[in-house]
Design a protein around this motif. Structure first.
Motif, PDB file in Angstrom:
ATOM      1  N   ASN A  89       0.856  -1.354  -0.149  1.00 50.68           N
ATOM      2  CA  ASN A  89      -0.062  -0.098   0.177  1.00 50.68           C
ATOM      3  C   ASN A  89       0.838   1.445  -0.144  1.00 50.68           C
ATOM      4  N   VAL A  90       1.089   1.873  -1.062  1.00 48.84           N
ATOM      5  CA  VAL A  90       1.886   3.181  -1.061  1.00 48.84           C
ATOM      6  C   VAL A  90       0.868   4.241  -0.740  1.00 48.84           C
ATOM      7  N   ILE A 118       5.811   5.266  -8.528  1.00 49.41           N
ATOM      8  CA  ILE A 118       5.072   4.282  -9.053  1.00 49.41           C
ATOM      9  C   ILE A 118       5.234   4.224 -10.345  1.00 49.41           C
ATOM     10  N   ALA A 178       3.725  -0.819  -6.283  1.00 45.49           N
ATOM     11  CA  ALA A 178       2.735  -0.776  -5.259  1.00 45.49           C
ATOM     12  C   ALA A 178       1.227  -1.689  -6.092  1.00 45.49           C
ATOM     13  N   VAL A 203      -3.013   2.065  -4.066  1.00 49.87           N
ATOM     14  CA  VAL A 203      -2.648   3.658  -3.475  1.00 49.87           C
ATOM     15  C   VAL A 203      -3.696   4.023  -2.525  1.00 49.87           C
TER      16      VAL A 203
END
Length: 334
Positions: free
Chosen positions: A30-31, A75, A81, A84
């Motif tokens: 999870n970015v 990304i 990722a 997001v």
């Protein structure tokens, strides 16, 4: 006889292994935006527990945090990722333009793919010695506001737009007067950090500035974290609705084999359990029952939207954020 016993034991062991289901392990990255560390420290264990109960599989949710615009660029440059969770719609649009996120990402989840929201608010020093109450105070000669660079931080971009919206309201829609107001406010900022966490450290630990401008949720967390400093929260009379959009980075998730768990992760953020955790972490939520239970936790404020004031994010990007546009102009001349 001994050989036969060894063979029987080996066969029994093989059958036993075959009867034991292999442990299935999922993983997603999870970015997210810079100041969301504590939020997802609360959310992720609850999701992993729910995922295992639903599927019998374990999942590891890894986190990456930074200024949301910088995260989007990372990304595009290869940061792998799966999902997001940003604080700026334009940063997901950048990923859509790069072919990593579907163009219709807003339609994939409720509320334009925003499971929670907040607004820019203030955190002042103990006793509020400068009597800071509203955006107009941030443009006074004796006030030094602290917030990150709007060019690198979605958090600060909302601050800039909220101040601009307030300026328009106070100046009867006059763009020249509004830009002068915002220019003065920006000129009062002593240092522009790249992200919200660094700006917090500038204010709270380096003791620079009179008021920290950040998301309402973050003001509560910082006040609790630095309780010994006696920081006080101030809600301005008007602020900007700040959606927190989420999306599966479809191209990466498909490659990683994580589409199922990535989708479930984002859908879970709308569940009552997740909405309760979000509210406990000072984010405003859309679940009516949870919102009502926490109504006294959130002061009333006039909230305006990007669509209402600016004509949407495409207009913001063209008129304010593009090279040479209004944001550059008020920065250059500050």
């Amino acid at each position: 006889m001994k050989t036969g016993l060894i063979r029987a034991l080996a066969l029994a062991t093989t059958l036993g292994l075959a009867a034991t289901p292999a442990l299935s392990q999922d993983r997603i990255l999870n970015v997210s935006y810079d100041i969301a560390r504590e939020l997802f420290e609360a959310l992720n264990p609850a999701f992993t527990e729910q995922w295992q109960a639903d599927t019998g599989r374990t999942v590891t949710v890894e986190q990456s945090h930074g200024g949301s615009s910088r995260q989007a660029r990372a990304i595009l440059e290869g940061l792998n990722a799966d999902v997001v969770t940003f604080n700026q719609e334009t940063d997901i649009d950048v990923l859509a333009e790069g072919g990593l996120v579907p163009a219709d990402w807003r339609d994939k989840l409720p509320n334009d793919a925003s499971p929670y929201y907040s607004l820019p608010a203030f955190l002042v020093r103990a006793g509020n010695p400068k009597n800071i109450q509203d955006w107009s105070d941030l443009a006074r000669d004796d006030v030094a506001p602290v917030f990150p660079n709007p060019k690198t931080s979605g958090n600060a971009r909302y601050t800039y737009l909220a101040a601009y919206a307030y300026g328009l309201a106070q100046n009867n829609g006059d763009p020249a007067a509004t830009q002068e107001f915002v220019r003065k406010l920006l000129s009062n900022v002593p240092v522009f950090d790249t992200g919200g966490r660094a700006a917090t450290q500038t204010f709270a630990e380096r003791e620079i500035g009179d008021v920290l401008v950040t998301f309402e949720a973050e003001t509560a967390q910082i006040a609790a974290q630095y309780a010994d400093k006696g920081f006080e929260r101030v809600t301005p009379s008007m602020s900007l609705f700040a959606a927190f959009p989420v999306a599966v980075v479809a191209a990466n998730a498909e490659k990683n084999g994580s589409t199922e768990v990535s989708t479930a992760y984002l859908e879970w953020l709308y569940s009552p359990a997740a909405q309760e955790l979000l509210a406990q972490n000072h984010y405003r939520v859309n679940d009516a029952t949870v919102a009502e239970a926490h109504a006294t936790d959130f002061p009333e404020v006039e909230l305006v939207t990007v669509d209402e004031v600016f004509g949407g994010w495409d207009a913001v990007r063209a008129e304010h954020l593009a090279d040479g546009a209004i944001l550059d102009q008020v920065f250059v001349n500050r």
